[in-house]
Design a protein around this motif. Structure first.
Motif, PDB file in Angstrom:
ATOM      1  N   SER A  60       0.789  -1.227   0.000  1.00  0.00           N
ATOM      2  CA  SER A  60       0.000   0.000   0.000  1.00  0.00           C
ATOM      3  C   SER A  60       0.822   1.278   0.000  1.00  0.00           C
ATOM      4  O   SER A  60       0.266   2.354   0.142  1.00  0.00           O
ATOM      5  CB  SER A  60      -0.906   0.010   1.232  1.00  0.00           C
ATOM      6  N   SER A  61       2.131   1.176  -0.144  1.00  0.00           N
ATOM      7  CA  SER A  61       2.927   2.398  -0.074  1.00  0.00           C
ATOM      8  C   SER A  61       4.261   2.241  -0.800  1.00  0.00           C
ATOM      9  O   SER A  61       4.635   1.146  -1.216  1.00  0.00           O
ATOM     10  CB  SER A  61       3.192   2.765   1.389  1.00  0.00           C
ATOM     11  N   PHE A  62       4.942   3.349  -0.905  1.00  0.00           N
ATOM     12  CA  PHE A  62       6.299   3.401  -1.438  1.00  0.00           C
ATOM     13  C   PHE A  62       7.175   4.036  -0.380  1.00  0.00           C
ATOM     14  O   PHE A  62       6.753   4.951   0.332  1.00  0.00           O
ATOM     15  CB  PHE A  62       6.353   4.246  -2.717  1.00  0.00           C
ATOM     16  N   ARG A  63       8.407   3.546  -0.287  1.00  0.00           N
ATOM     17  CA  ARG A  63       9.341   4.067   0.712  1.00  0.00           C
ATOM     18  C   ARG A  63      10.707   4.162   0.064  1.00  0.00           C
ATOM     19  O   ARG A  63      11.141   3.233  -0.634  1.00  0.00           O
ATOM     20  CB  ARG A  63       9.366   3.112   1.899  1.00  0.00           C
ATOM     21  N   ASN A  64      11.406   5.260   0.255  1.00  0.00           N
ATOM     22  CA  ASN A  64      12.742   5.435  -0.298  1.00  0.00           C
ATOM     23  C   ASN A  64      13.793   5.046   0.731  1.00  0.00           C
ATOM     24  O   ASN A  64      13.676   5.401   1.898  1.00  0.00           O
ATOM     25  CB  ASN A  64      12.965   6.879  -0.731  1.00  0.00           C
ATOM     26  N   VAL A  65      14.801   4.301   0.266  1.00  0.00           N
ATOM     27  CA  VAL A  65      15.924   3.927   1.125  1.00  0.00           C
ATOM     28  C   VAL A  65      17.228   4.152   0.357  1.00  0.00           C
ATOM     29  O   VAL A  65      17.235   4.206  -0.871  1.00  0.00           O
ATOM     30  CB  VAL A  65      15.855   2.447   1.578  1.00  0.00           C
ATOM     31  N   SER A  66      18.292   4.281   1.098  1.00  0.00           N
ATOM     32  CA  SER A  66      19.625   4.375   0.508  1.00  0.00           C
ATOM     33  C   SER A  66      20.382   3.110   0.859  1.00  0.00           C
ATOM     34  O   SER A  66      20.361   2.684   2.022  1.00  0.00           O
ATOM     35  CB  SER A  66      20.386   5.574   1.074  1.00  0.00           C
ATOM     36  N   ILE A  67      21.018   2.513  -0.127  1.00  0.00           N
ATOM     37  CA  ILE A  67      21.863   1.357   0.132  1.00  0.00           C
ATOM     38  C   ILE A  67      23.229   1.610  -0.486  1.00  0.00           C
ATOM     39  O   ILE A  67      23.353   2.333  -1.468  1.00  0.00           O
ATOM     40  CB  ILE A  67      21.262   0.039  -0.403  1.00  0.00           C
ATOM     41  N   THR A  68      24.251   1.027   0.121  1.00  0.00           N
ATOM     42  CA  THR A  68      25.601   1.130  -0.395  1.00  0.00           C
ATOM     43  C   THR A  68      25.938  -0.188  -1.057  1.00  0.00           C
ATOM     44  O   THR A  68      25.989  -1.224  -0.392  1.00  0.00           O
ATOM     45  CB  THR A  68      26.595   1.433   0.744  1.00  0.00           C
ATOM     46  N   ALA A  69      26.132  -0.144  -2.359  1.00  0.00           N
ATOM     47  CA  ALA A  69      26.381  -1.362  -3.129  1.00  0.00           C
ATOM     48  C   ALA A  69      27.803  -1.370  -3.675  1.00  0.00           C
ATOM     49  O   ALA A  69      28.382  -0.325  -3.960  1.00  0.00           O
ATOM     50  CB  ALA A  69      25.390  -1.452  -4.281  1.00  0.00           C
ATOM     51  N   CYS A  70      28.356  -2.561  -3.796  1.00  0.00           N
ATOM     52  CA  CYS A  70      29.681  -2.760  -4.377  1.00  0.00           C
ATOM     53  C   CYS A  70      29.737  -4.200  -4.907  1.00  0.00           C
ATOM     54  O   CYS A  70      28.819  -4.980  -4.652  1.00  0.00           O
ATOM     55  CB  CYS A  70      30.762  -2.517  -3.343  1.00  0.00           C
ATOM     56  N   PRO A  71      30.781  -4.565  -5.630  1.00  0.00           N
ATOM     57  CA  PRO A  71      30.860  -5.934  -6.162  1.00  0.00           C
ATOM     58  C   PRO A  71      30.847  -7.017  -5.078  1.00  0.00           C
ATOM     59  O   PRO A  71      30.306  -8.095  -5.298  1.00  0.00           O
ATOM     60  CB  PRO A  71      32.179  -5.952  -6.930  1.00  0.00           C
ATOM     61  N   CYS A  72      31.376  -6.724  -3.903  1.00  0.00           N
ATOM     62  CA  CYS A  72      31.403  -7.751  -2.857  1.00  0.00           C
ATOM     63  C   CYS A  72      30.114  -7.775  -2.033  1.00  0.00           C
ATOM     64  O   CYS A  72      29.902  -8.689  -1.237  1.00  0.00           O
ATOM     65  CB  CYS A  72      32.619  -7.578  -1.963  1.00  0.00           C
ATOM     66  N   HIS A  73      29.242  -6.799  -2.218  1.00  0.00           N
ATOM     67  CA  HIS A  73      27.956  -6.734  -1.493  1.00  0.00           C
ATOM     68  C   HIS A  73      26.919  -6.099  -2.429  1.00  0.00           C
ATOM     69  O   HIS A  73      26.555  -4.929  -2.267  1.00  0.00           O
ATOM     70  CB  HIS A  73      28.135  -5.916  -0.210  1.00  0.00           C
ATOM     71  N   PRO A  74      26.450  -6.869  -3.433  1.00  0.00           N
ATOM     72  CA  PRO A  74      25.593  -6.297  -4.477  1.00  0.00           C
ATOM     73  C   PRO A  74      24.229  -5.835  -3.972  1.00  0.00           C
ATOM     74  O   PRO A  74      23.699  -6.335  -2.977  1.00  0.00           O
ATOM     75  CB  PRO A  74      25.441  -7.435  -5.481  1.00  0.00           C
ATOM     76  N   SER A  75      23.682  -4.877  -4.696  1.00  0.00           N
ATOM     77  CA  SER A  75      22.396  -4.298  -4.322  1.00  0.00           C
ATOM     78  C   SER A  75      21.273  -5.339  -4.355  1.00  0.00           C
ATOM     79  O   SER A  75      20.387  -5.320  -3.496  1.00  0.00           O
ATOM     80  CB  SER A  75      22.045  -3.125  -5.237  1.00  0.00           C
ATOM     81  N   ALA A  76      21.284  -6.237  -5.331  1.00  0.00           N
ATOM     82  CA  ALA A  76      20.222  -7.250  -5.429  1.00  0.00           C
ATOM     83  C   ALA A  76      20.182  -8.119  -4.173  1.00  0.00           C
ATOM     84  O   ALA A  76      19.111  -8.428  -3.653  1.00  0.00           O
ATOM     85  CB  ALA A  76      20.434  -8.116  -6.669  1.00  0.00           C
ATOM     86  N   LEU A  77      21.331  -8.500  -3.656  1.00  0.00           N
ATOM     87  CA  LEU A  77      21.391  -9.321  -2.445  1.00  0.00           C
ATOM     88  C   LEU A  77      20.900  -8.540  -1.227  1.00  0.00           C
ATOM     89  O   LEU A  77      20.155  -9.064  -0.400  1.00  0.00           O
ATOM     90  CB  LEU A  77      22.811  -9.834  -2.216  1.00  0.00           C
ATOM     91  N   GLN A  78      21.283  -7.290  -1.125  1.00  0.00           N
ATOM     92  CA  GLN A  78      20.828  -6.471  -0.002  1.00  0.00           C
ATOM     93  C   GLN A  78      19.317  -6.305  -0.020  1.00  0.00           C
ATOM     94  O   GLN A  78      18.652  -6.396   1.018  1.00  0.00           O
ATOM     95  CB  GLN A  78      21.492  -5.096  -0.054  1.00  0.00           C
TER      96      GLN A  78
END
Length: 125
Positions: A60-78
Motif C-alpha cells: 500500500s505504499s512506497f518508501r525510499n531507502v539508501s543502500i551502499t552497493a559494491c561488487p562484494c555486497h551487491p544491491s540485489a542481495l541487499q
C-alpha cells in the motif's frame, strides 16, 4: 544493451540469489513472518562502493531507502535480504515486495482459465 542485461540476470544475479532466496523463505516461513532486521551497513574493502536510492514498493505504499552497493555486497542481495526484488540487476531504482510478487504470479497462473481466478488466487495465497 538488452542482451547484456539479460545475460547479467541469467548468468550472475539470479544464480547468486537462489540460496539467499531459499534462506529468506525459510526464515520468514514463506513470507508469513517479517524478515529479520538487516545488518549494519557493510564496510567495503574493494573501494568501489556507490550509494543507491531505491524506492521500495509494498502493498500500500512506497518508501525510499539508501543502500551502499559494491561488487562484494551487491544491491540485489541487499534488497533480497530486506524482502524485496530489484527491477534491474546492477543499479535498481525500484524494488518490489516478494509477497506482492508472489500474489501477482498466482493471479497470472489462475487468471486465464476461469472466471473465479481472483478468489482462487487469494485462497491459494
Amino acid at each position: 544493451k538488452r542482451t547484456s542485461q539479460w545475460h547479467q540476470w541469467t548468468d550472475v544475479v539470479i544464480p547468486s540469489l537462489l540460496k539467499p532466496y531459499l534462506e529468506y523463505k525459510r526464515v520468514t516461513k514463506s513470507g508469513r513472518m517479517s524478515p529479520p532486521a538487516p545488518e549494519a551497513n557493510h564496510m567495503c574493502k574493494c573501494n568501489t562502493s556507490r550509494i543507491l536510492q531505491v524506492t521500495l514498493a509494498t502493498w500500500s505504499s512506497f518508501r525510499n531507502v539508501s543502500i551502499t552497493a559494491c561488487p562484494c555486497h551487491p544491491s540485489a542481495l541487499q534488497l533480497l535480504n530486506l524482502g524485496y526484488f530489484p527491477c534491474a540487476p546492477n543499479r535498481p531504482n525500484i524494488a518490489f515486495d516478494l509477497n506482492l510478487l508472489e500474489l501477482i504470479t498466482l493471479q497470472l497462473c489462475n487468471g486465464t482459465p476461469n472466471i473465479t481466478a481472483w478468489a482462487e488466487t487469494l485462497e491459494t495465497f
